[in-house]
Design an enzyme around this catalytic site. Structure first.
Site, PDB file in Angstrom:
ATOM      1  N   CYS A  47       0.844  -1.195   0.000  1.00  0.00           N
ATOM      2  CA  CYS A  47       0.000   0.000   0.000  1.00  0.00           C
ATOM      3  C   CYS A  47       0.882   1.249   0.000  1.00  0.00           C
ATOM      4  CB  CYS A  47      -0.954   0.090   1.184  1.00  0.00           C
ATOM      5  SG  CYS A  47      -2.168  -1.214   1.227  1.00  0.00           S
TER       6      CYS A  47
ATOM      7  N   ARG B 212       4.381  -0.354  -4.633  1.00  0.00           N
ATOM      8  CA  ARG B 212       4.061  -0.798  -3.270  1.00  0.00           C
ATOM      9  C   ARG B 212       2.775  -1.615  -3.214  1.00  0.00           C
ATOM     10  NH1 ARG B 212       6.816   1.998   0.749  1.00  0.00           N
ATOM     11  NH2 ARG B 212       5.198   1.439   2.206  1.00  0.00           N
TER      12      ARG B 212
ATOM     13  N   TRP C 134      -2.484  -2.921  -1.708  1.00  0.00           N
ATOM     14  CA  TRP C 134      -2.105  -4.329  -1.725  1.00  0.00           C
ATOM     15  C   TRP C 134      -3.017  -4.980  -0.699  1.00  0.00           C
ATOM     16  CZ3 TRP C 134      -0.288  -8.066   1.649  1.00  0.00           C
ATOM     17  CH2 TRP C 134       0.279  -9.201   1.064  1.00  0.00           C
TER      18      TRP C 134
ATOM     19  N   ASN D  75      -2.312   2.446   5.344  1.00  0.00           N
ATOM     20  CA  ASN D  75      -1.352   1.395   5.003  1.00  0.00           C
ATOM     21  C   ASN D  75      -1.049   0.652   6.298  1.00  0.00           C
ATOM     22  OD1 ASN D  75       0.838  -0.151   4.182  1.00  0.00           O
ATOM     23  ND2 ASN D  75       2.280   1.556   4.276  1.00  0.00           N
ATOM     24  N   GLY D  76      -1.405  -0.630   6.359  1.00  0.00           N
ATOM     25  CA  GLY D  76      -1.154  -1.397   7.586  1.00  0.00           C
ATOM     26  C   GLY D  76      -2.309  -2.339   7.876  1.00  0.00           C
TER      27      GLY D  76
ATOM     28  N   GLU E  35      18.126 -17.767  -4.805  1.00  0.00           N
ATOM     29  CA  GLU E  35      17.754 -16.452  -5.331  1.00  0.00           C
ATOM     30  C   GLU E  35      17.393 -16.537  -6.826  1.00  0.00           C
ATOM     31  OE1 GLU E  35      16.837 -13.788  -4.155  1.00  0.00           O
ATOM     32  OE2 GLU E  35      17.137 -12.290  -5.697  1.00  0.00           O
TER      33      GLU E  35
ATOM     34  N   LYS F 197      13.756 -15.454  -8.292  1.00  0.00           N
ATOM     35  CA  LYS F 197      13.576 -14.464  -9.372  1.00  0.00           C
ATOM     36  C   LYS F 197      12.686 -15.060 -10.460  1.00  0.00           C
ATOM     37  CE  LYS F 197      14.348 -11.634  -7.834  1.00  0.00           C
ATOM     38  NZ  LYS F 197      14.826 -11.364  -6.559  1.00  0.00           N
TER      39      LYS F 197
ATOM     40  N   GLU G 119       9.022 -15.251  -9.200  1.00  0.00           N
ATOM     41  CA  GLU G 119       8.363 -13.955  -9.035  1.00  0.00           C
ATOM     42  C   GLU G 119       7.993 -13.328 -10.379  1.00  0.00           C
ATOM     43  OE1 GLU G 119      11.563 -11.973  -6.643  1.00  0.00           O
ATOM     44  OE2 GLU G 119       9.894 -11.423  -5.373  1.00  0.00           O
TER      45      GLU G 119
ATOM     46  N   HIS H 221      17.629 -36.164  -2.572  1.00  0.00           N
ATOM     47  CA  HIS H 221      16.716 -36.542  -1.492  1.00  0.00           C
ATOM     48  C   HIS H 221      15.287 -36.106  -1.766  1.00  0.00           C
ATOM     49  CE1 HIS H 221      20.191 -37.792   0.834  1.00  0.00           C
ATOM     50  NE2 HIS H 221      20.777 -36.708   0.364  1.00  0.00           N
TER      51      HIS H 221
ATOM     52  N   LYS I  60       6.348  -4.357  -3.048  1.00  0.00           N
ATOM     53  CA  LYS I  60       7.777  -4.118  -2.874  1.00  0.00           C
ATOM     54  C   LYS I  60       8.166  -4.077  -1.408  1.00  0.00           C
ATOM     55  CE  LYS I  60      11.876  -3.057  -4.289  1.00  0.00           C
ATOM     56  NZ  LYS I  60      12.630  -4.191  -4.835  1.00  0.00           N
TER      57      LYS I  60
HETATM   58  O1  M6R Z   1      12.933  -4.716   1.788  1.00  0.00           O
HETATM   59  P1  M6R Z   1      13.377  -6.066   2.264  1.00  0.00           P
HETATM   60  O2  M6R Z   1      14.719  -6.432   1.778  1.00  0.00           O
HETATM   61  O3  M6R Z   1      13.262  -6.204   3.761  1.00  0.00           O
HETATM   62  O4  M6R Z   1      12.331  -7.056   1.623  1.00  0.00           O
HETATM   63  C1  M6R Z   1      12.394  -8.437   1.841  1.00  0.00           C
HETATM   64  C2  M6R Z   1      11.540  -9.184   0.855  1.00  0.00           C
HETATM   65  O5  M6R Z   1      10.211  -8.776   0.938  1.00  0.00           O
HETATM   66  C3  M6R Z   1      12.027  -9.004  -0.583  1.00  0.00           C
HETATM   67  O6  M6R Z   1      13.361  -9.357  -0.719  1.00  0.00           O
HETATM   68  C4  M6R Z   1      11.169  -9.849  -1.553  1.00  0.00           C
HETATM   69  O7  M6R Z   1      11.412 -11.199  -1.347  1.00  0.00           O
HETATM   70  C5  M6R Z   1      11.423  -9.438  -2.995  1.00  0.00           C
HETATM   71  N1  M6R Z   1      10.209  -9.537  -3.742  1.00  0.00           N
HETATM   72  C6  M6R Z   1      12.451 -10.258  -3.667  1.00  0.00           C
HETATM   73  O8  M6R Z   1      12.566 -10.040  -5.020  1.00  0.00           O
END
Ligand code: M6R
Length: 612
Positions: free
Chosen positions: A2, A27, A74, A100-101, A485, A489, A492, A508, A607
């Protein structure tokens, strides 16, 4: 998670609110809305979907108001829909709110309000909050400001709220706990937002509102108070942010722009911190607490998502070079599992945004127990940055693409610097070993550029795999987090189900997935694990998996198993992960583009995750 914006000043509010929402769309982007005060009434417009849909509705209207608020959502409570989009009226329609929250005890308050005859049009906690405030105001015959204070003392959860009122046509009321709030100071104008990106174009002077503070904002006056009604002197901060850093420039997507910025962002993270001549790493945050670092027996890293992957990398390199045990926890687990923390322990939160709710709360608990909090943070002035005792800024610049890219390599680079500094303090490795790493660090930006220059090869690879429903990413040692990672990626950005595993662990379970349709990415640069990793490659080859290998230059071995080999420059083994993740980011980007997806705003993601 948000985004909120507000404007009160001498110009029309609509252009700032619209532009601000576009800047904050990363956001949250399931619905959006705006409210403006116009001649004794509040006009609200909202729409499900992207901001462009709201924009279409707004452009056909006449705009005269100089006070307005806007929200990009969001979803937490209630599905994404016009009905659940913010802003919300109170029952009298005299108040409107954006939030937001999460209000955790909203259900019980809602029931009480319903018993008193209040009606609700949405499923949200936010609509409950604005009616709760209105009810307190009506029953106690108190000012809006006082009823806001009373309500905030009674609710549980996190909030950043903006309220406008028909009875206060010259004021925006704002409050925060746990969700960020920045106020920009202009000429007889105040700009309000969840982060500085909508504000920087108009002013560089901002105030970061703290938890449990209320701001009463007029065009020419700003009063900050705590919930006990005491006035607080606002601290003005100068923004260190340029408008060019939040524009796409020549790029179609922020994701590609941010991937290609990495030679510069890694350089910025290293800038002024390497001292080859004296074999030193300059990190004032560590130097300030040198004795504590020298004596510490345990480090705990907490983070979420991509930052958690950086944490695993941190564990591997700190334990290798500094011989201190390192625990890595998901912040969301750490905060609830009653971890053992003793006075003098070191807690390292890693966060790009510096606003992640779970990380923030976990830090608060460890801080109370006497831990030294040493943050690795990207956003300067963020909530997490402000509660750490010391730390390292990654200097990756503003990251807008929801899938983290340049922030990750910034985190890895900062962790290398931290590890070298700690090794120097602990005298756990020789100066020669440290100089070898420094030597390789200096050429890292050029090596990253070399990878980016070969991106067309990754585009061709993407064409061969983009239709796959599943993928596997395998790596060992320092590149186990790269596998995690790389898979994240791909998941996502492309919605391909991808798993990251330590390569040997694949036997395993995940090996059951392997057939001729499964792309399996091996991260195989030259290190102590390479020979073992080739045994794992053979195991996948024997089961006809579609092998892709990320190898070091001159590793011709890789070609025995596949033609799909991407070569990265040779480096020090602890630095390989900073190079090997770049082709994996690009591969995900190209697959996402081939699938015609919005790589900057993947579905369901936000984000900055400011709710738990
Ligand atoms: O802002 P932060 O690094 O604390 O955020 C952590 C995660 O929310 C963030 O890394 C999320 O996994 C991303 N979408 C990764 O691409």
């Amino acid at each position: 998670m948000c985004g909120i914006v507000g404007y009160i000043g001498t110009d029309l509010a609509f252009p700032f609110v619209l532009k601000g929402l576009k800047r904050l769309e990363y956001r949250g982007y399931d619905s959006s809305g705006m409210a403006f005060l116009n001649k004794n009434q509040i006009d609200i417009t909202k729409s499900v979907g992207k901001i462009s849909q709201l924009e279409d509705l707004m452009l056909s209207k006449t705009h005269t108001s100089k006070i307005g608020i806007g929200h990009t959502r969001w979803a937490t409570h209630g599905e994404p829909s016009d009905r659940n989009a913010h802003p919300f009226y109170s029952n009298s329609k005299k108040l409107a709110i954006i939030h937001n929250g999460i209000i955790e005890n909203y259900a019980i308050i809602k029931k009480e309000l319903q018993n008193k005859g209040f009606q609700f049009e949405s499923d949200t906690d936010t609509e409950v909050l604005i009616n709760f405030i209105e009810n307190i105001q009506q029953e106690n015959q108190v000012s809006l400001e006082k009823s806001l204070r009373i309500a905030l003392q009674k609710i549980r959860g996190a909030y950043c709220i903006l309220i406008i009122s028909v009875d206060h046509p010259d004021t925006i009321f704002a409050a925060r706990k746990g969700s960020p709030l920045v106020i920009g100071i202009g000429n007889n104008t105040h700009y309000i937002a969840s982060d500085a990106s909508p504000i920087v174009e108009f002013t560089k002077e901002v105030i970061y509102v703290n938890d449990y503070q209320i701001a009463i904002i007029k065009s020419d006056e700003l009063i900050l108070k705590n919930l006990g009604n005491e006035t607080i002197t606002p601290q003005i901060t100068k923004l260190d942010l340029e408008i060019t850093s939040i524009d796409k420039g020549i790029y179609d997507d922020f994701m590609l722009k941010e991937i290609e910025e990495q030679p510069f962002t890694v350089f910025d993270c290293l800038r002024g911190r390497l001292d080859f001549k004296n074999c030193n790493i300059k990190l004032s945050g560590v130097e300030e607490f040198e004795q504590q670092f020298k004596q510490t027996q345990k480090i705990t890293i907490i983070a979420c998502g991509t930052s958690w992957h950086a944490g695993i990398y941190g564990k591997y390199i700190i334990e290798t070079f500094c011989r201190i045990p390192v625990e890595v926890d998901y912040a969301s687990e750490y905060r609830y599992r009653n971890p053992i923390i003793k006075k003098g322990d070191i807690l390292i939160p890693i966060s790009q945004s510096g606003e992640t709710a779970d990380t923030l709360t976990a830090i608060e608990a460890a801080k109370k127990d006497g831990a030294l909090i040493f943050g690795i943070i990207n956003v300067a002035g963020s909530s997490i940055a402000r509660i750490c005792h010391a730390g390292i800024y990654t200097h990756s610049g503003v990251e807008i693409g929801v899938a983290s890219t340049k922030a990750y390599t910034g985190q890895l680079t900062a962790l290398v610097l931290f590890t070298l500094k700690l090794a120097l303090i602990k005298e756990s490795i020789s100066k020669q070993q440290i100089l070898e790493v420094i030597d390789h660090l200096q050429i890292l930006p050029t090596q990253i550029q070399k990878i980016i220059d070969q991106k067309d090869q990754l585009k061709s690879m993407a064409e061969k795999i983009y239709a796959a429903p599943n993928m596997l990413y395998l790596g060992r040692g320092f590149n186990f987090p790269t596998a995690l990672e790389g898979a994240l990626k791909m998941k996502e950005v492309t919605y391909i189900h991808a798993e990251g595993y330590p390569a040997a662990e694949m036997k395993h379970g995940p090996i059951a997935l392997v057939n001729e349709n499964l792309p399996v990415v091996f991260i195989a640069p030259k290190d102590n694990y390479l020979e073992k990793l080739y045994s794992n490659i053979q195991e996948i080859n024997a089961r006809k998996g579609k092998i892709i290998i990320i190898a070091n230059e001159q590793d011709t071995n890789a070609l025995q198993y596949t033609n799909e080999v991407f070569y990265i420059p040779n480096s020090h083994e602890i630095l390989n992960p900073i190079l090997s993740i770049i082709p994996l980011q690009l591969l995900s980007y190209f697959v996402g583009k081939l699938k015609h997806l919005d790589v900057d705003k993947p579905r369901n993601l936000a984000k900055s995750v400011t709710v738990e």
